[in-house]
Design a protein around this motif. Structure first.
Motif, short mmCIF file in Angstrom:
data_model
loop_
_atom_site.label_atom_id
_atom_site.label_comp_id
_atom_site.label_asym_id
_atom_site.label_seq_id
_atom_site.Cartn_x
_atom_site.Cartn_y
_atom_site.Cartn_z
N LEU A 1 7.96 5.68 5.42
CA LEU A 1 9.04 6.87 4.90
C LEU A 1 9.31 8.14 5.04
CD1 LEU A 1 11.46 6.94 2.96
CD2 LEU A 1 9.60 7.59 1.15
N GLY A 2 8.17 8.87 6.30
CA GLY A 2 8.06 9.84 6.46
C GLY A 2 8.03 9.70 7.40
N LYS A 3 8.04 9.12 8.92
CA LYS A 3 8.35 9.19 10.06
C LYS A 3 9.77 8.72 10.30
CE LYS A 3 4.51 6.32 11.74
NZ LYS A 3 3.45 5.26 12.70
N LEU A 4 10.37 8.06 8.82
CA LEU A 4 11.61 6.92 9.40
C LEU A 4 12.30 8.45 8.64
CD1 LEU A 4 13.60 4.76 9.40
CD2 LEU A 4 13.77 4.30 6.80
N HIS B 1 12.72 10.51 12.21
CA HIS B 1 13.84 10.15 13.21
C HIS B 1 15.43 10.62 12.12
CE1 HIS B 1 10.68 8.60 15.68
NE2 HIS B 1 10.19 7.87 14.83
N LEU B 2 16.09 10.89 11.14
CA LEU B 2 16.95 10.82 11.17
C LEU B 2 16.95 12.80 10.62
CD1 LEU B 2 16.89 8.30 7.22
CD2 LEU B 2 17.78 8.04 9.43
N ARG B 3 15.95 13.39 10.23
CA ARG B 3 16.08 14.65 10.05
C ARG B 3 16.67 14.67 12.14
NH1 ARG B 3 13.35 18.83 11.54
NH2 ARG B 3 11.71 17.92 12.07
N GLN B 4 15.96 14.37 12.68
CA GLN B 4 16.30 14.21 14.54
C GLN B 4 17.53 14.14 15.04
OE1 GLN B 4 14.52 16.33 17.03
NE2 GLN B 4 12.76 17.09 15.11
N HIS C 1 1.14 -1.14 -0.38
CA HIS C 1 -0.20 -0.09 -0.35
C HIS C 1 0.98 1.07 0.16
CE1 HIS C 1 -3.21 -3.01 0.58
NE2 HIS C 1 -2.56 -2.87 1.57
N THR C 2 0.62 2.35 -1.04
CA THR C 2 1.57 3.53 -1.55
C THR C 2 1.21 4.50 0.47
OG1 THR C 2 -0.15 4.68 -2.42
CG2 THR C 2 2.05 3.13 -3.72
N GLY C 3 -0.14 4.22 0.41
CA GLY C 3 0.01 5.34 1.34
C GLY C 3 0.52 4.91 3.25
#
Length: 148
Positions: free
Chosen positions: A74-77, A80-83, A66-68
């Motif tokens: 992907l957004g969560k990952l 987390h990487l930005r933080q 499911h693309t959603g």
């Protein structure tokens, strides 16, 4: 209209604003170390969350995905990487500030940091303990003979 002085002091309220700003910039090195410790703990926590997200992700091996759900994970990952990147920059700033604060200090020899007992005193203590052990053994032997 002028600002009224602080109650009972006769000092206007803005008199310490420069001193307070300078005090805010001058942070205690011990406080910096505590901030650094908390930052490291945050980094570890974020890294564990990233590994958890990656473990739960499935590889797209011909499976309908499911693309959603994919976009959400992907957004969560990415968040987390930005933080994590921000936390590493914060840790670097704390490290640099601690080094700056400690630059003028003379290094203390390790021998002064570790309490050291001289050998002369320890030999006397050993002899005292050995004599107490010998006395206790003799006393025990005497009690055993009396009991027989």
């Amino acid at each position: 209209m002028s600002t009224p002085p602080l109650a009972g002091t006769g000092i206007p309220p803005g008199a310490f604003s420069g001193t307070q700003a300078q005090a805010a910039r001058e942070v205690n090195t011990a406080s910096l170390c505590r901030i650094g410790q908390e930052t490291v703990q945050d980094i570890v926590f974020r890294t564990m969350e990233i590994f958890q997200l990656l473990r739960n992700m499935q590889l797209p091996n011909g499976v309908t995905y499911h693309t959603g759900t994919y976009q959400d994970r992907l957004g969560k990952l990415q968040e987390h990487l930005r933080q994590l990147s921000i936390l590493f920059r914060k840790l670097r700033l704390v490290y640099d500030k601690c080094n700056e604060n400690c630059a003028g200090l003379d290094p203390v020899p390790i021998e002064q940091l570790i309490p050291y007992v001289e050998e002369d005193g320890s030999k006397h203590d050993d002899r005292g303990a050995a004599s107490q052990l010998r006395f206790a053994s003799e006393e025990r032997r005497e009690i055993m003979e009396v009991n027989k």
